[in-house]
Enzyme design. Structure first.
Site, PDB file in Angstrom:
ATOM      1  N   ARG A 295       6.087   5.694  14.226  1.00  0.00           N
ATOM      2  CA  ARG A 295       5.962   6.531  12.815  1.00  0.00           C
ATOM      3  C   ARG A 295       5.412   7.644  12.999  1.00  0.00           C
ATOM      4  O   ARG A 295       4.625   8.040  13.929  1.00  0.00           O
ATOM      5  CB  ARG A 295       4.842   5.485  12.217  1.00  0.00           C
TER       6      ARG A 295
ATOM      7  N   HIS B 242       1.024  -1.162  -0.169  1.00  0.00           N
ATOM      8  CA  HIS B 242       0.039  -0.085   0.102  1.00  0.00           C
ATOM      9  C   HIS B 242       0.864   1.267   0.164  1.00  0.00           C
ATOM     10  O   HIS B 242       2.097   1.219   0.276  1.00  0.00           O
ATOM     11  CB  HIS B 242      -0.868  -0.025   1.227  1.00  0.00           C
TER      12      HIS B 242
ATOM     13  N   HIS C  60       5.002   0.478  -0.016  1.00  0.00           N
ATOM     14  CA  HIS C  60       5.633  -0.437   1.047  1.00  0.00           C
ATOM     15  C   HIS C  60       4.788  -1.447   1.472  1.00  0.00           C
ATOM     16  O   HIS C  60       3.389  -1.437   1.385  1.00  0.00           O
ATOM     17  CB  HIS C  60       6.088   0.394   2.139  1.00  0.00           C
TER      18      HIS C  60
ATOM     19  N   ASP D 205       0.185   4.934   2.046  1.00  0.00           N
ATOM     20  CA  ASP D 205      -0.296   5.128   3.292  1.00  0.00           C
ATOM     21  C   ASP D 205      -1.640   6.242   3.075  1.00  0.00           C
ATOM     22  O   ASP D 205      -1.501   7.182   2.495  1.00  0.00           O
ATOM     23  CB  ASP D 205       0.724   5.862   4.319  1.00  0.00           C
TER      24      ASP D 205
HETATM   25 CO    CO Z   1       2.191   1.866   5.543  1.00  0.00          CO
END
Ligand code: CO
Length: 281
Positions: free
Chosen positions: A272, A104, A257, A106
């Site tokens: 993150r 995907h 990713h 983000d």
């Molecule tokens: Co992601």
């Protein structure tokens, strides 16, 4: 673009398609403007850049993120205490689901999906838990002119509620308190033009893209499935092995990713931050 010269940093590609390690820089220090500009240039050239052995606390992680862009909050998982823009991406020994464990880009289901995402590794399994990245410029450029023309005119519907990706958030949502059950849906061009490089990139992914606008899911599926398979051909990808203190910064506008879920029984914890993006065009 091998003629790009860097003075403040050393840039070492890890694959032909995308991905480069940047060394010679301590992200916890007060970076000169020139160094940040070079990091940004390397990032635009290689789509995802990696740093090793960075001892960044949460404040320093956020501080570096702010040099690159504007941190934003993620709708489905609450931030760590005192840091709404930082989420913990974790898989514990008794869990089998890994967060975001599917190819995907983000939060493509948002009107303005994030420009970039950053992860820093805090705890990693003895082996496994690598992340793969795919170059979506390369995926677009490898298509025939006829297919490119067809795709250039298409818009896709992207949803946060697709079954395969929702599953990957279950463990994290359970322990993050305020579970958000909203469905986000956004329409974006199937081929987007990168606002900084001017290059065209394929912008559909198997986690979020439901169908083409004005078409049914059944009608859309064959072509979407071809694009999902095509865009992750090995020659368009790279694979990164984390160590504690490794930091990755990737461009969601032109790269996908996929964290590999091959470390059951072990702990993997990363922090993150996502950085604000624009409306894809
Ligand atoms: Co992601």
């Amino acid at each position: 673009m091998t003629d790009v010269v860097y003075r403040a940093i050393t840039v070492t590609p890890i694959a032909d398609a995308l991905g480069a390690e940047i060394s010679g820089v301590d992200l916890a220090s007060d970076l000169p403007e020139e160094t940040v500009a070079e990091i940004r240039r390397a990032w635009l050239e290689h789509l995802v850049v990696f740093f090793r052995d960075q001892a960044l606390g949460l404040d320093e992680f956020l501080g570096f993120a702010r040099r690159i862009g504007n941190p934003v909050e993620y709708p489905f998982v609450k931030g760590v205490d005192g840091y709404p823009e930082i989420i913990a991406v974790a898989k514990l020994p008794d869990e089998t689901v890994n967060f975001g464990g599917i190819w995907h880009s983000d939060t493509v289901y948002l009107e303005r999906p994030p420009m970039a995402s950053m992860l820093i590794a805090r705890e990693v399994p003895p082996v496994g838990g690598d992340t793969m990245f795919a170059n979506m410029y390369a995926a677009y450029e490898a298509l025939s002119p006829g297919m490119q023309r067809l795709l250039d005119g298409l818009v896709a519907v992207n949803s946060s509620a697709m079954a395969d990706v929702s599953k990957t958030r279950e463990d994290r949502r359970r322990d993050s308190g305020d579970v958000d059950d909203r469905e986000f849906v956004a329409e974006h061009p199937v081929v987007r033009t990168h606002p900084e490089t001017g290059r065209k990139a394929l912008y559909v992914n198997v986690a979020h893209t439901q169908r083409f606008v004005d078409m049914t899911e059944d009608e859309s599926r064959p072509l979407l499935q071809f694009l999902f398979d095509h865009s992750i051909r090995p020659e368009f990808t790279c694979r990164f092995q984390w160590r504690v203190g490794s930091l990755a910064l990737w461009d969601n506008r032109c790269a996908m990713h996929n964290p590999i879920n091959d470390y059951h029984g072990h702990t993997r914890i990363l922090h993150r931050i996502t950085l604000e993006g624009d409306v894809p065009r």
